[in-house]
Design a protein around this motif. Structure first.
Motif, PDB file in Angstrom:
ATOM      1  N   LEU A   1      43.285  32.328  30.182  1.00 35.34           N
ATOM      2  CA  LEU A   1      44.046  31.084  30.222  1.00 35.34           C
ATOM      3  C   LEU A   1      45.354  31.411  30.940  1.00 35.34           C
ATOM      4  O   LEU A   1      46.083  32.309  30.520  1.00 35.34           O
ATOM      5  N   PRO A   2      45.643  30.733  32.033  1.00 33.32           N
ATOM      6  CA  PRO A   2      46.822  31.081  32.817  1.00 33.32           C
ATOM      7  C   PRO A   2      48.129  30.708  32.114  1.00 33.32           C
ATOM      8  O   PRO A   2      48.130  29.869  31.216  1.00 33.32           O
ATOM      9  N   PHE A   3      49.202  31.354  32.528  1.00 34.74           N
ATOM     10  CA  PHE A   3      50.545  31.021  32.036  1.00 34.74           C
ATOM     11  C   PHE A   3      51.523  31.476  33.113  1.00 34.74           C
ATOM     12  O   PHE A   3      51.164  32.297  33.975  1.00 34.74           O
ATOM     13  N   PRO A   4      52.746  30.957  33.103  1.00 32.46           N
ATOM     14  CA  PRO A   4      53.685  31.368  34.153  1.00 32.46           C
ATOM     15  C   PRO A   4      53.877  32.888  34.134  1.00 32.46           C
ATOM     16  O   PRO A   4      54.125  33.464  33.080  1.00 32.46           O
ATOM     17  N   GLY A   5      53.694  33.514  35.268  1.00 33.13           N
ATOM     18  CA  GLY A   5      53.901  34.956  35.371  1.00 33.13           C
ATOM     19  C   GLY A   5      52.646  35.796  35.204  1.00 33.13           C
ATOM     20  O   GLY A   5      52.693  37.016  35.303  1.00 33.13           O
ATOM     21  N   TRP A   6      51.488  35.146  34.988  1.00 40.56           N
ATOM     22  CA  TRP A   6      50.285  35.950  34.706  1.00 40.56           C
ATOM     23  C   TRP A   6      49.774  36.706  35.909  1.00 40.56           C
ATOM     24  O   TRP A   6      48.932  37.589  35.773  1.00 40.56           O
ATOM     25  N   THR A   7      50.284  36.377  37.095  1.00 41.53           N
ATOM     26  CA  THR A   7      49.807  37.100  38.273  1.00 41.53           C
ATOM     27  C   THR A   7      50.685  38.315  38.590  1.00 41.53           C
ATOM     28  O   THR A   7      50.442  39.007  39.571  1.00 41.53           O
ATOM     29  N   LEU A   8      51.711  38.574  37.763  1.00 43.32           N
ATOM     30  CA  LEU A   8      52.581  39.726  38.029  1.00 43.32           C
ATOM     31  C   LEU A   8      51.831  41.045  37.849  1.00 43.32           C
ATOM     32  O   LEU A   8      51.003  41.165  36.950  1.00 43.32           O
ATOM     33  N   PRO A   9      52.150  42.031  38.681  1.00 46.49           N
ATOM     34  CA  PRO A   9      51.620  43.374  38.416  1.00 46.49           C
ATOM     35  C   PRO A   9      52.043  43.819  37.020  1.00 46.49           C
ATOM     36  O   PRO A   9      53.146  43.504  36.574  1.00 46.49           O
ATOM     37  N   GLY A  10      51.155  44.512  36.333  1.00 44.44           N
ATOM     38  CA  GLY A  10      51.449  44.936  34.969  1.00 44.44           C
ATOM     39  C   GLY A  10      50.800  44.019  33.942  1.00 44.44           C
ATOM     40  O   GLY A  10      50.706  44.371  32.774  1.00 44.44           O
ATOM     41  N   VAL A  11      50.353  42.842  34.398  1.00 41.29           N
ATOM     42  CA  VAL A  11      49.591  41.972  33.497  1.00 41.29           C
ATOM     43  C   VAL A  11      48.117  42.277  33.734  1.00 41.29           C
ATOM     44  O   VAL A  11      47.623  42.127  34.858  1.00 41.29           O
ATOM     45  N   VAL A  12      47.432  42.746  32.691  1.00 33.93           N
ATOM     46  CA  VAL A  12      46.010  43.071  32.825  1.00 33.93           C
ATOM     47  C   VAL A  12      45.250  42.322  31.733  1.00 33.93           C
ATOM     48  O   VAL A  12      45.854  41.783  30.806  1.00 33.93           O
ATOM     49  N   THR A  13      43.925  42.276  31.852  1.00 35.20           N
ATOM     50  CA  THR A  13      43.158  41.627  30.791  1.00 35.20           C
ATOM     51  C   THR A  13      42.988  42.615  29.638  1.00 35.20           C
ATOM     52  O   THR A  13      43.025  43.836  29.837  1.00 35.20           O
ATOM     53  N   ALA A  14      42.791  42.076  28.442  1.00 32.26           N
ATOM     54  CA  ALA A  14      42.646  42.940  27.271  1.00 32.26           C
ATOM     55  C   ALA A  14      41.418  43.834  27.417  1.00 32.26           C
ATOM     56  O   ALA A  14      41.464  45.038  27.161  1.00 32.26           O
ATOM     57  N   GLY A  15      40.322  43.235  27.852  1.00 26.29           N
ATOM     58  CA  GLY A  15      39.106  44.019  28.050  1.00 26.29           C
ATOM     59  C   GLY A  15      39.272  44.989  29.209  1.00 26.29           C
ATOM     60  O   GLY A  15      38.746  46.101  29.179  1.00 26.29           O
ATOM     61  N   GLY A  16      40.009  44.559  30.229  1.00 24.71           N
ATOM     62  CA  GLY A  16      40.270  45.430  31.375  1.00 24.71           C
ATOM     63  C   GLY A  16      41.044  46.666  30.948  1.00 24.71           C
ATOM     64  O   GLY A  16      40.768  47.783  31.398  1.00 24.71           O
ATOM     65  N   ALA A  17      42.028  46.466  30.059  1.00 26.09           N
ATOM     66  CA  ALA A  17      42.807  47.600  29.560  1.00 26.09           C
ATOM     67  C   ALA A  17      41.884  48.559  28.802  1.00 26.09           C
ATOM     68  O   ALA A  17      41.941  49.783  28.982  1.00 26.09           O
ATOM     69  N   GLN A  18      41.008  47.987  27.973  1.00 29.34           N
ATOM     70  CA  GLN A  18      40.018  48.779  27.249  1.00 29.34           C
ATOM     71  C   GLN A  18      39.156  49.558  28.229  1.00 29.34           C
ATOM     72  O   GLN A  18      38.917  50.748  28.071  1.00 29.34           O
ATOM     73  N   ALA A  19      38.683  48.841  29.243  1.00 27.64           N
ATOM     74  CA  ALA A  19      37.760  49.436  30.207  1.00 27.64           C
ATOM     75  C   ALA A  19      38.444  50.565  30.978  1.00 27.64           C
ATOM     76  O   ALA A  19      37.859  51.633  31.182  1.00 27.64           O
ATOM     77  N   MET A  20      39.697  50.312  31.389  1.00 24.79           N
ATOM     78  CA  MET A  20      40.429  51.340  32.140  1.00 24.79           C
ATOM     79  C   MET A  20      40.552  52.610  31.308  1.00 24.79           C
ATOM     80  O   MET A  20      40.360  53.727  31.783  1.00 24.79           O
ATOM     81  N   LEU A  21      40.861  52.371  30.054  1.00 30.51           N
ATOM     82  CA  LEU A  21      41.074  53.490  29.139  1.00 30.51           C
ATOM     83  C   LEU A  21      39.776  54.254  28.926  1.00 30.51           C
ATOM     84  O   LEU A  21      39.732  55.484  28.996  1.00 30.51           O
ATOM     85  N   LYS A  22      38.701  53.507  28.677  1.00 36.88           N
ATOM     86  CA  LYS A  22      37.425  54.156  28.381  1.00 36.88           C
ATOM     87  C   LYS A  22      36.846  54.858  29.602  1.00 36.88           C
ATOM     88  O   LYS A  22      36.249  55.919  29.494  1.00 36.88           O
ATOM     89  N   ALA A  23      37.022  54.236  30.771  1.00 38.44           N
ATOM     90  CA  ALA A  23      36.357  54.792  31.957  1.00 38.44           C
ATOM     91  C   ALA A  23      37.192  55.888  32.606  1.00 38.44           C
ATOM     92  O   ALA A  23      36.669  56.869  33.097  1.00 38.44           O
ATOM     93  N   GLY A  24      38.497  55.705  32.604  1.00 37.90           N
ATOM     94  CA  GLY A  24      39.285  56.673  33.353  1.00 37.90           C
ATOM     95  C   GLY A  24      40.382  57.299  32.522  1.00 37.90           C
ATOM     96  O   GLY A  24      41.113  58.163  32.987  1.00 37.90           O
ATOM     97  N   LEU A  25      40.492  56.851  31.276  1.00 36.11           N
ATOM     98  CA  LEU A  25      41.528  57.365  30.401  1.00 36.11           C
ATOM     99  C   LEU A  25      42.920  57.168  30.987  1.00 36.11           C
ATOM    100  O   LEU A  25      43.772  58.033  30.904  1.00 36.11           O
ATOM    101  N   VAL A  26      43.147  56.000  31.623  1.00 41.32           N
ATOM    102  CA  VAL A  26      44.489  55.694  32.112  1.00 41.32           C
ATOM    103  C   VAL A  26      45.041  54.497  31.329  1.00 41.32           C
ATOM    104  O   VAL A  26      44.306  53.626  30.907  1.00 41.32           O
TER     105      VAL A  26
END
Ligand SMILES: Cc1cc2nc3c(=O)[nH]c(=O)nc-3n(C[C@H](O)[C@H](O)[C@H](O)COP(=O)(O)OP(=O)(O)OC[C@H]3O[C@@H](n4cnc5c(N)ncnc54)[C@H](O)[C@@H]3O)c2cc1C
Ligand SMILES: Cc1cc2nc3c(=O)[nH]c(=O)nc-3n(C[C@H](O)[C@H](O)[C@H](O)COP(=O)(O)OP(=O)(O)OC[C@H]3O[C@@H](n4cnc5c(N)ncnc54)[C@H](O)[C@@H]3O)c2cc1C
Lengths: 477, 377
Positions: free
Chosen positions: A140-165
């Protein structure tokens, strides 16, 4: 019917083609192969496991991928069985195969783009198909959601699980749904600071049906485990609240550095998810992980006319019978495609489907386990259904479709002045949802903004981008 | 009362409201939710042989130009011209014969010899035998066109009822049509216009008359956005034969064109398979092959999406336009098959002229006899 492994041709015909190697597909393929069926297990990704059992590439030499998983032993066991079936020629595991077109024939034809860059192509044949393509995240969009540093919750999970970053060091987790707790727990376990979890619902939905909760002890234990871990890390949970804006800045980066998120504004919500004026507060952070639940990925089935149902979370899922058969003969479905419900349910449904396809009775307890978990999933879904008032936090200039850069104001104009009353017409009049992601990111939001009362499945005759030359190679008949 | 908020209904409402009539438009869905939202926006003269449809198309081409001047650049009107190409000398001869007849009927067509094709389209496949350039072919974005015509109609006083389905027609003495019943209420009207496109036969049946409108399915492919590499509407010569064909088999024509957003549209197939929405691999494959045959570079371009729609066709491939003598008070404006976008303005104008009994345009009058709705009785 089972064919012998010796006549193996990578294109089949197989007894069963399983699309998606997440928990549902993996369990389905392994159980079907146990019954002697020759299976193709097809996945767009590089490794089996799907979203839940996502794990680092072997080259990263992660010492303990299991650290981020509660059910790692279950996956390890499935992976071992998969290896044994592959060695015996009963399962052809085909990673980097994105099925973009499913043809209902005898046998079925599955057209896929292959290779890490999608530059190859393959057509597979199978007598039956199990669709286990999982889900994607609802935004669901909100003002500022396109800024770098805003990631999806599942994306954060995925990044962590796949690359440990980690996406940042001080990460606000926001949105709605059980994935927030899981994501926050993983992020803190990996060393990040999580100053707040901001959950839009009140969680009251669960309490209304205590019977279902009590019947699902595994789920409770999971929640308690996350809760305890989060309490240890002093993570504050804000209920009935939302991030209504993300603020960008250049922070401590050298002058001229990239703008990225440096704080968020959190506000309380009323029962309809309308921000309550005067309740805003600012929370400093360098990343925001946000998601509003998941949307089942169904187009391969719905383009063939498969019947759907509306899930209490406002998404559309495939309608299946007691043995996971869709309304299309020969097409079964399991896991999130039948309604978002988590890995345990996906495993149960995958196995149920496999037994049905092999013509076997379900093993004892499987049907009741599925029923119990499905009931819990529906309860969760109802609790996290977005309220209609969320769009109050949009501004006219807030981008809703990022691919085509369509603003909330342009969508409002199409609805109020041009006669759009559904997501499809908004798309035709504004291009919202016509870009690379084909509306996966914005169509839930667009449907709300168009005032649609009942959600409908998105139409996507092609499930992903395909080289024109590969379409040109499709058989004539 | 206009039934249908597609491009044809929108044009009927626009011209009727502008002529001073009190107008309401009703649709069970949104604006452009039917075939209008599932078609392409080619406004073609090039594919039409001399005859009644070409006469309509010639007037409509002028009206589209007028509308674009009047309403502004809101529906992506582009007078870009068409280029029809032939693979071999026999094809080029056939094109030349066809173009000669069209010229006699007032269409502008220029022969393009093989060596000059690249001046028109630098990325065309080598080895084509030649082609014809039709400068009067143009393009609009159909959904935007319908929406803005309706918006203009509403500004001129028309009422718009969306999400309301017509379930019956109200009749008075002698069976005269006096309005509609919807799933919500009754709405009286002096006249009812059936602009329900592919569903026009159902509306006719509500009045007790037969109008054999049938669906003809078409698929379209849409590529990723590209810099402007295709300048005209480009298609192969066999297209002309397809349009006039009554065959049920899959046919396609590989019309390739660029759009203002950079995507390239490739369409469309023609099949008679009822309202079957199932995605068809052979249809998509055929479109892709034809596009790659015209523009080899497209083979490496990615197709982002595909869509399908159901053209409303009548057995003789001409629309039904005008009052139905079998049901006084009922007018038809449907059955435009693959040319409904192009023919919408002239259809709306003719309907408004019949309703008011006045001439509303300075364009040459069109003989409406070939479009009589009772011609199949
Ligand atoms: C980004 C993300 C992160 C998540 N993280 C967690 C988490 O940390 N914890 C948790 O409990 N739940 C998580 N979930 C929820 C998760 O969906 C389920 O719990 C579980 O993984 C569902 O299993 P599944 O087999 O139904 O689907 P998935 O695990 O989603 O597996 C689907 C598989 O299908 C493949 N696929 C999809 N379409 C195609 C196609 N056209 N062709 C070929 N292959 C295809 C995908 O590559 C994927 O591997 C996450 C979901 C998402 C979307
Ligand atoms: C793939 C494809 C490509 C095409 N390309 C072109 C092209 O390049 N150029 C061109 O000129 N044409 C093209 N066409 C044809 C063109 O799209 C149609 O001829 C045109 O859109 C028909 O418009 P319409 O307004 O008559 O019908 P529609 O747009 O279908 O409108 C009819 C409306 O009636 C409504 N309706 C039906 N029943 C009821 C009811 N009972 N109550 C209330 N409302 C009702 C429907 O909801 C619908 O909105 C193409 C078509 C297809 C499928």
């Amino acid at each position: 019917m089972p064919t012998s492994p010796s006549d193996a041709d990578p294109c089949g015909p197989y007894d069963l083609a399983v699309i998606g190697a997440g928990p549902a597909g993996l369990a389905g393929a392994v159980a079907a192969a146990d019954q002697g069926l020759r299976c193709a297990l097809i996945d767009a990704g590089a490794r089996p496991g799907g979203q839940y059992y996502r794990h680092p590439a072997p080259g990263l030499r992660a010492a303990r991928p299991d650290r981020l998983h509660h059910h790692w032993p279950v996956f390890a066991e499935l992976a071992d069985r998969l290896a044994a079936h592959r060695a015996a020629g009963r399962i052809s595991y085909l990673p980097h195969h994105h099925v973009h077109l499913l043809e209902r024939r005898e046998p079925w034809r599955l057209h896929a783009a292959t290779g890490a860059d999608g530059s190859g192509r393959a057509t597979l044949r199978a007598a039956a198909v199990l669709l286990a393509t999982g889900a994607y995240e609802r935004q669901l969009p909100f003002p500022g959601w396109t800024l770098p540093g805003v990631v999806t919750a599942g994306g954060a999970q995925a990044m962590l699980k796949a690359g440990l970053v980690l996406p940042g060091r001080r990460i606000v987790v926001a949105g709605s749904g059980p994935l927030l707790l899981a994501a926050a727990a993983s992020l803190t376990a990996a060393g990040a600071e999580v100053p707040a979890i901001v959950e839009a619902s009140t969680y009251l939905g669960y309490a209304r049906r205590p019977g279902v909760l009590a019947a699902t002890p595994g789920k409770l234990a999971e929640g308690v485990a996350h809760g305890a871990a989060l309490a240890r890390h002093r993570v504050r949970l804000h209920r009935a609240s939302a991030v209504v804006e993300a603020h960008g800045g250049r922070g401590v980066a050298p002058a001229g550095g990239w703008e990225r998120v440096e704080a968020v504004t959190v506000a309380r919500l009323d029962a309809d998810w309308r921000p309550v004026p005067g309740t805003e507060r600012r929370i400093e952070c360098d990343a925001l992980a946000i998601g509003h639940g998941l949307v089942p990925q169904l187009e391969l089935a719905t383009e063939l006319g498969a019947a759907t149902r509306v899930v209490p979370d406002g998404t559309v899922a495939l309608r299946v019978d007691a043995r996971q058969l869709t309304s299309v003969p020969g097409l079964w479905a399991a896991g999130e495609t039948c309604g978002v419900g988590g890995a345990e349910l996906a495993l149960a449904e995958g196995e149920l489907a496999a037994l049905a396809i092999a013509g076997r009775a379900p093993v004892a307890g499987l049907l009741s386990r599925r029923r119990r978990l499905r009931a819990f999933a529906e309860l969760m879904a109802a609790a996290h259904r977005p309220g209609a008032g969320w769009s109050d936090w949009l501004r006219p200039e807030t981008e809703v479709c990022r691919c085509e850069e369509v603003t909330a104001g342009a969508i409002g104009e199409a609805v109020e002045r041009l006669g759009a009353t559904d997501a499809r017409t908004v798309k035709l009049l504004t291009r919202a949802g016509m870009g690379w992601c084909q509306g996966r990111m914005c169509s839930s939001a667009v449907a709300c903004l168009a005032g649609m009362a009942e959600p409908v499945a998105d139409s996507r005759p092609l499930s992903g981008p395909v080289r024109l030359g590969d379409l040109a190679a499709l058989p004539e008949d | 009362m206009v039934i249908g908020a597609g491009v044809v209904g929108a044009a009927c409402a626009f011209y009727a409201a502008r002529a001073g009539l009190s107008v309401a438009v009703i649709d069970r869905g949104p604006v452009a939710g039917g075939t209008t939202g599932a078609g392409e926006g080619n406004l073609l003269l090039s594919d039409k042989q001399p005859g009644p449809e070409l006469e309509l198309a010639k007037v409509s081409a002028l009206l589209w130009q007028e509308l674009a001047d009047e309403l502004g650049a809101v529906f992506e009107y582009e007078p870009k011209g068409g280029l029809v190409v032939a693979a071999d000398p026999a094809g080029q001869l056939a094109l030349a014969a066809f173009a000669a007849k069209q010229r006699a009927a007032g269409v502008t067509a220029h022969e393009v010899t093989a060596d000059r094709l690249a001046e028109y389209e630098p990325h065309l496949a080598p080895g084509l035998a030649g082609g014809f350039h039709y400068p009067e072919d143009a393009q609009v974005q159909p959904a935007l066109a319908a929406a803005h015509l309706l918006r203009a109609a509403v500004r001129a006083g028309a009422a718009l009822h969306l999400g309301e389905r017509v379930t019956a027609l109200l009749t008075g003495p002698g069976g005269a049509v006096r309005g509609v019943r919807t799933d919500r209420r009754e709405l009286a009207a002096g006249a009812v216009v059936n602009a329900a496109g592919t569903w026009g036969g159902q509306i006719a049946r509500l009045a007790g008359v037969e109008l054999p409108v049938l669906p003809r399915r078409g698929f379209v492919l849409v590529t990723e956005p590209l810099p402007r590499v295709v300048r005209h509407k480009v298609y192969a010569a066999d297209y002309v034969a397809d349009v006039a064909s009554g065959s049920a088999a899959l046919q396609s024509s590989g019309v390739v064109e660029g759009t203002p957003s950079g995507t390239v549209l490739i369409g469309a197939t023609r099949e008679r398979v009822g309202f079957d929405r199932t995605v068809s691999a052979p249809a998509l494959g055929r479109l892709a092959r034809q596009a790659a045959a015209l523009f080899p570079f497209l083979a490496d371009v990615r197709v982002l999406r595909a869509y399908r729609g159901f053209r409303p066709y009548l057995p003789d491939h001409l629309p039904a336009i005008g009052a139905d003598p079998r049901a006084p008070g009922l007018l038809h404006a449907c059955g435009h098959e693959g040319a409904g976008i192009g023919l919408a303005p002239v259809t709306g104008l003719l309907i408004a002229e019949q309703l008011t009994g006045r001439r509303l345009s300075t364009a040459d009058p069109v003989d409406t006899a070939p479009f009589r709705p009772d011609r199949f009785a």
